[in-house]
Design an enzyme around this catalytic site. Structure first.
Site, short mmCIF file in Angstrom:
data_model
loop_
_atom_site.label_atom_id
_atom_site.label_comp_id
_atom_site.label_asym_id
_atom_site.label_seq_id
_atom_site.Cartn_x
_atom_site.Cartn_y
_atom_site.Cartn_z
N ASP A 36 -9.52 -0.73 -25.34
CA ASP A 36 -8.10 -0.81 -24.94
C ASP A 36 -7.77 0.13 -23.78
OD1 ASP A 36 -8.28 1.63 -26.09
OD2 ASP A 36 -6.66 1.33 -27.54
N GLU A 38 -8.22 3.39 -23.52
CA GLU A 38 -8.03 4.81 -23.80
C GLU A 38 -9.33 5.53 -23.45
OE1 GLU A 38 -6.74 5.28 -27.83
OE2 GLU A 38 -4.69 4.65 -27.37
N ARG A 95 3.75 17.55 -5.30
CA ARG A 95 4.80 17.40 -4.29
C ARG A 95 6.20 17.33 -4.91
NH1 ARG A 95 3.22 12.99 0.10
NH2 ARG A 95 2.65 11.78 -1.71
N HIS A 129 0.44 22.62 -2.15
CA HIS A 129 1.57 22.06 -1.38
C HIS A 129 2.59 23.14 -1.01
CE1 HIS A 129 4.46 19.32 0.21
NE2 HIS A 129 5.34 19.62 -0.70
N LYS A 193 11.25 17.60 11.06
CA LYS A 193 10.97 16.29 10.45
C LYS A 193 11.98 16.04 9.34
CE LYS A 193 7.79 15.85 7.03
NZ LYS A 193 6.48 15.87 6.35
N THR A 224 -0.24 8.76 3.03
CA THR A 224 -0.18 7.45 3.70
C THR A 224 -0.51 7.56 5.19
OG1 THR A 224 2.14 7.74 4.29
CG2 THR A 224 1.68 6.71 2.15
#
Ligand code: R5P
Length: 297
Positions: A36, A38, A95, A129, A193, A224
């Site tokens: 399943d 897990e 983030r 970050h 930005k 991205t």
């Protein structure tokens, strides 16, 4: 008491290199899935009174990798080691370190609480970050910074040509960029930005004289590639020469690699916090093995 390294399934190469570098055994494990989906984990080594280090990069798929790490910590804890350190080269959900709107979660904090609840006594993480994430740990955390690797790497380029400038892609990275610029003895420019949505950014203005210069941009990650492409396109309009990029985490979500290939970027340097399955012409990989090994030792 001796050191034992356990590898999760996301970055076995890094775990093997850490074991070799620190002369620590790598514990045999079985990590599979139940029908399943897990996760099943079995650590096949006596950990009693040992100093255990569990290596897991929680990048894409973040939820799977994080859950596997929590299960490994729990399995290790039941073998009664002296201490469990989670080595998380890529710390997931970092983030989201504050609420932007009411109703959101602070996931960077949630992950710290989950690690402690599972049984981690200490965490070693790379480039979180923002330093704000450190405050979420009420148990020992080592926050490894990769700037020394980037200073060494870009220092060699500066030796060959002096017309370089560091450009901070946003105010969040201005301090780090400024340290790099000082270490390299070159000027700094900063970009304003605005993040319009989770994965869309707009460049507002550039402070600093960049025309005719080779540019170095550093950031904590490329996800991205949106930020980088906007920044590099804006810089090209300001007539810069070659653009070099240094980031810690090569997340490369979505079409990031294709975007980087199309962008006016000469070279992207990343580290091995996240393993890359392919080699790309523009992308060079530096290793964090030395930095993490020092902490293990
Ligand atoms: C943002 O504050 C970070 O420092 C990076 O600039 C960002 O996460 C990069 O994401 P993307 O590649 O999706 O623009």
């Amino acid at each position: 008491m001796s050191n034992i390294i356990i590898s999760g399934s996301t970055n076995p190469t890094l775990a093997r290199q850490l074991a070799r570098q620190t002369k620590s055994p790598l514990a045999p494990t079985e990590i599979t899935k139940f029908p399943d989906n897990e996760t099943y984990v079995n650590i096949k080594q006596d950990l009693h009174s040992q100093n255990v280090f569990i290596v897991q990069s929680c990048s894409n798929p973040a939820n799977e990798s994080l859950m596997e790490l929590l299960i490994l910590i729990d399995a290790a804890k039941r073998l009664q080691p002296k201490k469990i350190t989670a080595i998380i080269p890529f710390y997931p959900y970092r983030r989201q370190e504050k609420k932007v709107k009411s109703g959101e979660s602070v996931t960077a904090e949630l992950v710290a609480r989950l690690l402690k609840a599972a049984g981690a006594n200490k965490v070693i993480a790379v480039e979180l970050h923002t330093e704000k994430v450190e405050a979420f740990f009420d148990f020992p955390l080592v926050h490894i910074r990769t700037l020394p690797l980037l200073i060494e790497h870009f220092g060699k380029k500066i030796d060959q040509a002096r017309d370089f400038i560091v450009v901070a892609p946003d105010h969040g990275s201005a301090d780090e960029s400024s340290t790099l610029a000082s270490a390299l003895g070159i000027p700094l420019a900063v970009i304003d930005k605005t993040r319009i949505s989770f994965n869309t950014v707009e460049i507002e203005k550039l402070t600093g004289e960049v025309a005719g210069k080779n540019v170095i941009i550093i950031d904590d990650e490329i996800s991205t590639g949106g930020t980088l492409c906007k920044v590099t396109a804006a810089l090209k309009k300001h007539n810069v020469k070659d653009i070099y990029v240094g980031v810690t985490h090569g997340v490369f979500a979505d079409q990031a690699i294709a975007k980087i290939n199309r962008a006016p970027i000469k070279e992207v340097v990343i580290t091995d916090t996240i393993p890359q399955t392919k080699k790309y012409k523009k992308i060079k990989v530096l290793s964090v093995v030395g930095l993490i090994s020092k902490e293990i030792k």
